[in-house]
Enzyme design. Structure first.
Site, PDB file in Angstrom:
ATOM      1  N   CYS A 109      33.177 -84.065  11.607  1.00  0.00           N
ATOM      2  CA  CYS A 109      33.976 -83.581  12.735  1.00  0.00           C
ATOM      3  C   CYS A 109      33.282 -82.458  13.487  1.00  0.00           C
ATOM      4  O   CYS A 109      33.471 -82.296  14.694  1.00  0.00           O
ATOM      5  CB  CYS A 109      35.335 -83.090  12.247  1.00  0.00           C
ATOM      6  SG  CYS A 109      36.254 -84.255  11.222  1.00  0.00           S
ATOM      7  N   ASP A 139      40.889 -80.824  12.270  1.00  0.00           N
ATOM      8  CA  ASP A 139      42.292 -80.606  12.622  1.00  0.00           C
ATOM      9  C   ASP A 139      42.693 -79.156  12.889  1.00  0.00           C
ATOM     10  O   ASP A 139      43.367 -78.867  13.877  1.00  0.00           O
ATOM     11  CB  ASP A 139      43.204 -81.137  11.511  1.00  0.00           C
ATOM     12  CG  ASP A 139      43.027 -82.621  11.275  1.00  0.00           C
ATOM     13  OD1 ASP A 139      42.158 -83.220  11.929  1.00  0.00           O
ATOM     14  OD2 ASP A 139      43.740 -83.179  10.442  1.00  0.00           O
ATOM     15  N   LYS A 140      42.356 -78.230  12.000  1.00  0.00           N
ATOM     16  CA  LYS A 140      42.877 -76.871  12.104  1.00  0.00           C
ATOM     17  C   LYS A 140      42.076 -76.015  13.062  1.00  0.00           C
ATOM     18  O   LYS A 140      42.517 -74.938  13.455  1.00  0.00           O
ATOM     19  CB  LYS A 140      42.922 -76.197  10.725  1.00  0.00           C
ATOM     20  CG  LYS A 140      43.592 -77.032   9.644  1.00  0.00           C
ATOM     21  CD  LYS A 140      44.925 -77.588  10.083  1.00  0.00           C
ATOM     22  CE  LYS A 140      45.398 -78.737   9.216  1.00  0.00           C
ATOM     23  NZ  LYS A 140      44.507 -79.896   9.162  1.00  0.00           N
ATOM     24  N   CYS A 150      38.108 -87.835  13.122  1.00  0.00           N
ATOM     25  CA  CYS A 150      38.661 -89.098  12.639  1.00  0.00           C
ATOM     26  C   CYS A 150      39.249 -89.911  13.785  1.00  0.00           C
ATOM     27  O   CYS A 150      39.960 -89.385  14.652  1.00  0.00           O
ATOM     28  CB  CYS A 150      39.711 -88.835  11.568  1.00  0.00           C
ATOM     29  SG  CYS A 150      39.045 -87.981  10.121  1.00  0.00           S
ATOM     30  N   GLU A 168      48.290 -81.865   2.727  1.00  0.00           N
ATOM     31  CA  GLU A 168      48.626 -83.155   3.324  1.00  0.00           C
ATOM     32  C   GLU A 168      48.638 -84.230   2.242  1.00  0.00           C
ATOM     33  O   GLU A 168      47.808 -84.223   1.340  1.00  0.00           O
ATOM     34  CB  GLU A 168      47.597 -83.535   4.393  1.00  0.00           C
ATOM     35  CG  GLU A 168      47.624 -82.629   5.595  1.00  0.00           C
ATOM     36  CD  GLU A 168      46.586 -83.007   6.637  1.00  0.00           C
ATOM     37  OE1 GLU A 168      46.730 -82.566   7.783  1.00  0.00           O
ATOM     38  OE2 GLU A 168      45.629 -83.736   6.308  1.00  0.00           O
ATOM     39  N   SER A 180      48.916 -86.046   6.634  1.00  0.00           N
ATOM     40  CA  SER A 180      47.806 -86.275   7.538  1.00  0.00           C
ATOM     41  C   SER A 180      48.291 -87.117   8.711  1.00  0.00           C
ATOM     42  O   SER A 180      49.246 -87.885   8.591  1.00  0.00           O
ATOM     43  CB  SER A 180      46.694 -87.023   6.799  1.00  0.00           C
ATOM     44  OG  SER A 180      45.793 -87.604   7.708  1.00  0.00           O
TER      45      SER A 180
END
Length: 590
Positions: free
Chosen positions: A78, A152-153, A225, A476, A502
């Protein structure tokens, strides 16, 4: 709204009819408001001496300093390419007359830590990222910021920092990964394919070599993702919020378009600085409503609820989980995107990205077109000349033929969730489920039971003591939900938890149950065999025991000893709010 009006009073700016801002007569604005304090005058000669060593020239000291926050790390696909993108942002800043200063913050990988104790650090990292960007920008006197996030974060962490600092800035999404191609079937696959293959392997549907093949082909290179999981959901929500340039959310990580996006973000930050247009002028309540609307239309992740609440908190905007219900009653799901749909983010990119969808929503009266964006123009102005999707595509449905007529994100209440819970129910699983509780005190124990075949049709798996306090860190549950799907139990088993999910999770799943078990919530007193009902029509989560019995159990409940007593997880557990409040760690400061 109060914050925005106050900002306009202090900056001497006024709103034009079209929503843009211009300088009021006689108003003064210093684009070097913060850097001037660090580098101007004889007394700051030591500061200039230090900066000369890292490449500053005499001319650079007279330019606005723009911090470029990179979340690069060679520990996850990522973020593995983000330093290259950050370099492009610096070049964009410099070309526009500023001085770009590159710095780094952390990232952790959800995909790598998932299912392990390391996942407890994932949500915690959001707070660390926000704190670290705020700290560097505040200490170094940056006049503006470009922040670049991938996993994500990173994204909500970047936005939280921008909101706290309230200095002109732009967010850039690192971009989506290309899909993997299975060597035998030639079908597209991604990280969720690997997780679901674990369940198939446990059920004897995939052998060791088959599992290895899926593992080896699913992640072909850089990027987040590939479905409408949390990273792509948050990128889209941030674009709808007005904090990234148009279509930044729908670009492939390794494409030339993404590098150009970074250069333009650097240039845009200088334009924002000149106009004195700040993040809290853009991130108003109506802007958050736009972000929620786009998240629903795309079938996005439940994590968007958690993160949008946290960002709004940092903006001083009142937003609650009930706003998701209110907006969700009128917004349909239009994107046929993974995990519940059939397409990945790259397919949305190929048909034109997010702007045509936003134009559909605007024309239907579902977006606030007057909201400002980092372009300096309004949402409506940005979308004015956007071309519609081709008629033969089926990635995004027309509003007259939605996948679901209202939101897939359901906020549930009931005697199991007095303060709320969040479900992602597409309707493909059905709209209600009643079953018998099968209780586990951790994710690992639940996963072992699923893989061993001890979970049967009709069970409601209960995973507790995984909330923000109890985890600590609110892991998650992608591993157990994927194992359920892999074993073919997606429509026959439900899962509820005080943890979260997730964006890749799907099935009959309910998370964010509050109060959580660790603080005495009703989920902590469920017993094996108790009847549980999930109703996505009435938006209820109910434990089928008598009120007197439930009251007696709660009275007899005793807290468990904390899992962590020192370090960042212990500090997080002591300061974090509930999931229904965004799981933020600074609520008492406002």
């Amino acid at each position: 709204a109060k914050t925005t009006r106050a900002s306009r009073r202090t900056t001497g700016t006024v709103q034009t009819k079209g929503g843009q801002r211009k300088k009021a007569a006689g108003a003064e604005h210093d684009p070097r408001r913060w850097s001037r304090l660090v580098v101007d005058g004889a007394k700051q000669s030591p500061s200039r001496a230090m900066l000369r060593a890292v490449g500053f020239t005499d001319t650079d000291f007279q330019r606005p300093q723009i911090g470029v926050a990179s979340t690069w790390a060679n520990l996850t696909p990522c973020n593995m390419h983000i330093n290259e993108l950050a370099g492009e942002a610096v070049r964009g800043v410099d070309a526009a007359g500023g001085k770009g200063v590159l710095f780094n913050t952390i990232t952790v990988s959800d995909g790598i830590s998932m299912g392990s104790p390391g996942m407890r650090y994932s949500l915690v990292s959001r707070e660390v990222i926000a704190d670290s960007i705020e700290t560097v920008a505040g200490a170094e006197g940056f006049d503006g910021l470009v922040t670049i996030g991938g996993c994500d974060k990173n994204m909500p962490g970047c936005l939280m920092a921008l909101a706290r600092l309230n200095r002109p800035g732009v967010f850039v999404y690192g971009g989506t990964i290309l899909p993997g191609i299975h060597p035998d079937t030639r079908k597209e696959c991604d990280i969720v394919s690997v997780y679901e293959a674990i369940g198939q392997h446990a059920a004897g549907k995939v052998d060791d070599e088959g599992l290895r093949k899926i593992e080896a082909c699913s992640i072909p290179g850089p990027g987040s993702c590939g479905g409408m999981y949390t990273a792509n959901t948050m990128a889209s929500a941030i674009e709808a919020l007005g904090m990234s340039l148009p279509n930044s959310s729908n670009q492939i990580a390794i494409g030339a378009e993404k590098r150009e996006d970074c250069r333009r973000a650097g240039e845009a930050t200088l334009a924002l600085l000149k106009a004195d247009l700040k993040p809290r002028d853009i991130m108003t309540r109506k802007a958050f409503e736009n972000a929620i609307t786009v998240t629903i239309a795309l079938g996005g992740s439940t994590n968007a609820v958690l993160h949008l609440l946290a960002i709004a908190h940092c903006c001083g905007v009142r937003l609650s989980i009930d706003d998701f219900t209110r907006i969700g009653k009128r917004v349909p799901v239009l994107g046929d995107l993974k995990p519940s749909g059939k397409y990945g983010m790259v397919h949305l990119t190929r048909i034109g990205g997010l702007p045509p969808l936003m134009k559909i929503l605007l024309d239907a009266g579902l977006l606030h077109g007057e909201c400002l964006t980092v372009t300096g123009r309004t949402v409506a102005e940005n979308l004015r000349n956007v071309r519609p999707y081709a008629a033969d595509q089926d990635v995004v449905r027309p509003i007259s033929n939605p996948i679901k007529s209202d939101s897939h994100l359901r906020v549930l209440y009931g005697n199991l969730a007095p303060d709320g819970a969040v479900a992602k129910i597409s309707g493909k699983e059905g709209l209600s489920f009643t079953g018998k509780a099968l209780v586990f005190e951790s994710e690992e124990k639940a996963l072992d039971a699923i893989l061993a075949g001890r979970v049967k049709a009709g069970h409601v798996i209960v995973i507790r003591n995984e909330g923000p306090v109890g985890g600590p860190g609110m892991r998650e549950m992608l591993s157990p939900t994927s194992a359920i799907m892999g074993r073919g139990l997606g429509k026959e088993v439900a899962l509820i938890t005080d943890g979260r999910f997730s964006g890749g999770s799907h099935g009959f799943v309910v998370g964010h149950i509050t109060p959580e078990a660790a603080v005495g919530g009703p989920i902590g007193v469920i017993r094996n065999g108790d009847p549980i009902t999930i109703d996505a029509v009435r938006n209820e989560l109910t434990l089928g025991v008598a009120a007197r019995e439930l009251k007696a159990r709660l009275k007899a409940w005793k807290p468990r000893a904390p899992r962590e007593t020192r370090g960042v997880l212990a500090k997080y557990a002591r300061t974090v709010t509930s999931a229904s409040e965004g799981a933020v760690t600074d609520k008492n400061l406002f």
